[in-house]
Enzyme design. Sequence first.
Site, PDB file in Angstrom:
ATOM      1  N   CYS A  81       0.749  -1.350   0.101  1.00  0.00           N
ATOM      2  CA  CYS A  81      -0.045   0.059  -0.179  1.00  0.00           C
ATOM      3  C   CYS A  81       0.959   1.230  -0.102  1.00  0.00           C
ATOM      4  CB  CYS A  81      -0.936   0.008   1.217  1.00  0.00           C
ATOM      5  SG  CYS A  81      -2.344   1.190   0.994  1.00  0.00           S
ATOM      6  N   HIS A 190      -3.953  -4.700  -0.291  1.00  0.00           N
ATOM      7  CA  HIS A 190      -3.605  -5.237   1.105  1.00  0.00           C
ATOM      8  C   HIS A 190      -3.847  -6.743   1.114  1.00  0.00           C
ATOM      9  CE1 HIS A 190      -3.334  -1.662   3.494  1.00  0.00           C
ATOM     10  NE2 HIS A 190      -4.423  -1.020   2.466  1.00  0.00           N
ATOM     11  N   GLU A 192      -3.038  -8.798   3.329  1.00  0.00           N
ATOM     12  CA  GLU A 192      -3.475  -9.399   4.595  1.00  0.00           C
ATOM     13  C   GLU A 192      -5.126  -9.062   4.902  1.00  0.00           C
ATOM     14  OE1 GLU A 192      -3.023  -4.840   5.301  1.00  0.00           O
ATOM     15  OE2 GLU A 192      -1.935  -6.382   4.138  1.00  0.00           O
TER      16      GLU A 192
END
Length: 212
Positions: A81, A190, A192
């Site tokens: 990011c 992202h 995650e």
Amino acid sequence: MQTVAVIDYGMGNLHSVAKALEHVGAGRVLITSDAKVIREADRIVFPGVGAIRDCMAEIRRLGFDSLVQEVSQDRPFLGICVGMQALLDSSEENGGVDCIGMFPGQVKFFGKDLHEEGEHLKVPHMGWNQVAQAVDHPLWHDIPDQARFYFVHSFYIDAANQRQVVGRGHYGLDFAAALADGSRFAVQFHPEKSHTHGLQLLQNFAAWDGRW
């Protein structure tokens, strides 16, 4: 057991990233701002959220601009990011900010008048979107082309070297969703927060030997 250093400069969703890395069995995951620990790690993750001016101010204060350049040359390195955006030459955000310059190109604002087929698009670009795999790369292993990942960003990457663009996104305009150069890989989305495909990318990173 290998060590993964998640660089902490006070501007990242660090615990979510660390937890996801632990979930895929990446090894010993350390959230750290200690240069010695970072230099000794087998893999480096460089996350980031927030305004680029604040991020770069902390990165420079801690000496991480030169450290990141150093450690990313000889081991697997992943920017995420704003951590990815900080690796470019500069950003239009906050009136213009010089960045680390690892990847040539500029970070640009999507704009307030973004449209797609006559429909006005909200900025920030927030939610799930497809990523087209521009080239084959070890971090795309077992991830289908056009897989969906989770994005949150108002600024996009306009890469100067198109050969470094390994993933492309589209939101009113085309943008670089993933960049790669040697042992360096960076993503706008992202991983995650991107469920199965995001965890697969992190698992691929944990197994990658840094060659491409």
